[in-house]
Design a protein around this motif. Structure first.
Motif, PDB file in Angstrom:
ATOM      1  N   SER A 136       6.421  13.948   0.886  1.00 63.47           N
ATOM      2  CA  SER A 136       7.660  12.969   0.881  1.00 63.47           C
ATOM      3  C   SER A 136       7.135  11.605   0.178  1.00 63.47           C
ATOM      4  CB  SER A 136       7.135  12.068   2.209  1.00 63.47           C
ATOM      5  OG  SER A 136       8.765  11.813   2.510  1.00 63.47           O
ATOM      6  N   HIS A 137       8.463  11.452  -0.750  1.00 64.32           N
ATOM      7  CA  HIS A 137       8.349  10.088  -1.782  1.00 64.32           C
ATOM      8  C   HIS A 137       8.058   9.587  -0.980  1.00 64.32           C
ATOM      9  CE1 HIS A 137       9.591  12.345  -6.110  1.00 64.32           C
ATOM     10  NE2 HIS A 137      10.769  13.349  -4.964  1.00 64.32           N
ATOM     11  N   THR A 138       9.197   8.479   0.481  1.00 63.10           N
ATOM     12  CA  THR A 138       9.152   7.375   1.322  1.00 63.10           C
ATOM     13  C   THR A 138       7.892   7.436   1.926  1.00 63.10           C
ATOM     14  OG1 THR A 138      10.916   8.296   2.478  1.00 63.10           O
ATOM     15  CG2 THR A 138      11.650   7.012   1.317  1.00 63.10           C
ATOM     16  N   HIS A 139       7.166   6.263   2.613  1.00 62.05           N
ATOM     17  CA  HIS A 139       5.743   6.662   3.788  1.00 62.05           C
ATOM     18  C   HIS A 139       6.628   7.220   4.993  1.00 62.05           C
ATOM     19  CE1 HIS A 139       4.126   3.461   0.881  1.00 62.05           C
ATOM     20  NE2 HIS A 139       3.378   3.419   1.998  1.00 62.05           N
ATOM     21  N   GLU A 167      11.701   1.244   1.222  1.00 66.80           N
ATOM     22  CA  GLU A 167      11.546   1.189   2.323  1.00 66.80           C
ATOM     23  C   GLU A 167      10.539   0.555   2.691  1.00 66.80           C
ATOM     24  OE1 GLU A 167       8.699   4.272   1.618  1.00 66.80           O
ATOM     25  OE2 GLU A 167      10.195   3.130   0.055  1.00 66.80           O
ATOM     26  N   CYS A 168      10.351   0.466   4.332  1.00 68.12           N
ATOM     27  CA  CYS A 168       9.651  -0.399   4.951  1.00 68.12           C
ATOM     28  C   CYS A 168       9.069   0.449   6.176  1.00 68.12           C
ATOM     29  CB  CYS A 168       9.992  -1.579   5.160  1.00 68.12           C
ATOM     30  SG  CYS A 168       8.496  -2.598   5.622  1.00 68.12           S
ATOM     31  N   LEU A 169       8.657   0.158   6.291  1.00 65.56           N
ATOM     32  CA  LEU A 169       7.383   1.442   7.714  1.00 65.56           C
ATOM     33  C   LEU A 169       8.005   0.276   9.006  1.00 65.56           C
ATOM     34  CD1 LEU A 169       4.530   3.250   6.979  1.00 65.56           C
ATOM     35  CD2 LEU A 169       6.598   4.503   7.894  1.00 65.56           C
ATOM     36  N   ASP A 170       8.059   0.069  10.289  1.00 65.62           N
ATOM     37  CA  ASP A 170       7.966  -0.621  11.580  1.00 65.62           C
ATOM     38  C   ASP A 170       6.498  -1.365  11.892  1.00 65.62           C
ATOM     39  OD1 ASP A 170      10.982  -0.663  11.755  1.00 65.62           O
ATOM     40  OD2 ASP A 170      11.179   0.364  13.330  1.00 65.62           O
ATOM     41  N   LYS A 171       6.494  -2.384  11.528  1.00 63.05           N
ATOM     42  CA  LYS A 171       4.736  -2.326  12.596  1.00 63.05           C
ATOM     43  C   LYS A 171       4.254  -1.907  13.718  1.00 63.05           C
ATOM     44  CE  LYS A 171       4.092  -5.108  15.405  1.00 63.05           C
ATOM     45  NZ  LYS A 171       3.977  -6.417  16.410  1.00 63.05           N
ATOM     46  N   ASP A 172       4.920  -1.571  14.397  1.00 61.28           N
ATOM     47  CA  ASP A 172       4.509  -0.822  15.628  1.00 61.28           C
ATOM     48  C   ASP A 172       3.862   0.760  15.663  1.00 61.28           C
ATOM     49  OD1 ASP A 172       5.388  -2.834  17.089  1.00 61.28           O
ATOM     50  OD2 ASP A 172       6.320  -2.205  18.427  1.00 61.28           O
ATOM     51  N   GLU A 173       4.739   1.438  14.562  1.00 65.13           N
ATOM     52  CA  GLU A 173       4.053   2.496  14.068  1.00 65.13           C
ATOM     53  C   GLU A 173       3.349   2.962  12.716  1.00 65.13           C
ATOM     54  OE1 GLU A 173       7.401   4.989  11.376  1.00 65.13           O
ATOM     55  OE2 GLU A 173       8.012   2.447  11.087  1.00 65.13           O
TER      56      GLU A 173
END
Length: 368
Positions: A136-139, A167-173
């Motif tokens: 995947s290009h994104t995280h 893009e940005c992941l949530d802290k919890d994940e």
């Protein structure tokens, strides 16, 4: 002459094109050039910082305080950590380099997203490390997890938010993923754009103290180059547990940032009102880009940064669009080299963006 053979596989980082190049090669008046390729703060530096630099310019002949005491204390106070948790670098990318060279050699593995900050791979290849990337290009943390279980890793890079896509992941994940990681793996959380992400969505906020307390094998990196508008001063920082920081200091050259850089960063931390104002205007203007892209029938990646990635699919060729814009004085970043038919545009001022929309309309019309 023979050099280290690992360098044969290392590509040179390509920085955003400078204004001087556009003036020189295309004859555009310097005052008409709009540089939106390097994610600089278009509102400039805090006036308080400028005044401090002018005041201290007479001290340029003096070496800086190599302990960097005042800046480290200011960052420790800001993030509620100890100064022993802080290391200062010439941009946060210097600390990225320290991290890789502290952990890696030709037998090492480094895990990262397919499309992310190019220096992760460049520094990794300098040590001869094996680079492992997601499909995947994104995280995609499911892919990160699967690759980690299959290959392991000495270093994992998480760019939150991700440059160059936004893009940005949530802290919890992120935290849930980090619970799977062995304590001997160094996890580098690159927060170069965290000021933007946490302003837009609290769920994205990574608190350095919380991160390194829960995960002693993690280090958080920040920079003054983006929201604080000190890209030309080159100053960044790392926050980690003292054992990591002590080790990284063994790689640091003396006086790795300048007297004026230290002063600028210290002063910039005192003017959070200016920073927050710039961030607020950034997201106001980003809405205009989102509306523009929607109206054109393109797609964009929802961004938690100070830039937006526009995807052309099969409608236009991004390299051609970027080149045509360059010829009329608008500098953007073509992402062809990242395997994307897309351009990345730094969010400029209202006046700049209005001109960009006009120029982009004209370019797209010619390329139909």
């Amino acid at each position: 002459m023979k050099f280290n053979e690992v360098l044969e596989n290392v590509t040179t980082y390509e920085a955003g094109k400078p204004i001087e190049l556009v003036v020189r090669e295309y004859g555009v008046d310097p005052k008409d050039v709009i540089k939106l390729a390097s994610n600089e703060n278009p509102y400039g530096t805090s006036p308080k910082v400028t005044a401090k630099i002018q005041e201290l310019a007479k001290n340029m002949f003096v070496y800086p305080d190599d302990s960097m005491y005042e800046l480290k204390e200011a960052l420790a106070n800001k993030f509620d950590v100890e100064s022993t948790n802080v290391i200062i670098g010439s941009g946060s990318d210097q600390i990225l380099e320290f991290c890789v060279h502290a952990k890696c050699d030709k037998n090492s593995k480094i895990l990262m997203s397919k499309t992310t900050f190019a220096m992760y791979e460049i520094y990794g290849k300098q040590t001869g490390s094996q680079i492992i990337k997601t499909q995947s290009h994104t995280h995609n943390l499911a892919q990160f997890s699967a690759l980690y279980k299959e290959h392991g890793a000495d270093v994992i890079f998480l760019c939150l938010p991700n440059n160059p896509l936004g893009e940005c992941l949530d802290k919890d994940e992120v935290y849930k993923f980090l619970e799977e990681i062995d304590k001997e793996t160094l996890v580098v959380v690159d927060g170069a754009y965290q000021e933007y992400a946490s302003f837009k969505d609290e769920k994205k906020r990574i608190v350095p103290k919380d991160l390194i307390t829960k995960f002693p094998n993690a280090i958080y990196l920040g920079t003054f180059s983006k929201a604080y508008a000190l890209g030309g001063m080159r100053v960044g920082y790392g926050i980690g547990n003292p054992d990591i920081i002590k080790t990284l200091y063994k790689l640091r050259a003396p006086f790795n940032i300048t007297t004026l850089t230290l002063a600028a960063a210290i002063e910039a931390l005192k003017d959070e009102e200016f920073v927050n104002s710039c961030i607020a205007k950034n997201f106001e203007e980003m809405k205009r880009y989102e509306e523009y892209v929607d109206a054109k029938g393109f797609k964009y990646i929802p961004s938690y940064t100070n830039f937006i990635t526009i995807l052309f699919a099969d409608k236009f060729v991004s390299k051609e669009v970027a080149q045509r814009l360059l010829e009329v004085g608008v500098i953007v970043r073509d992402l062809t080299g990242y395997g994307q038919n897309a351009i990345r545009i730094t969010i400029g001022t209202k006046e700049q963006n209005t001109k960009v929309f006009k120029m982009l309309d004209e370019v797209l019309e010619k390329l139909k």
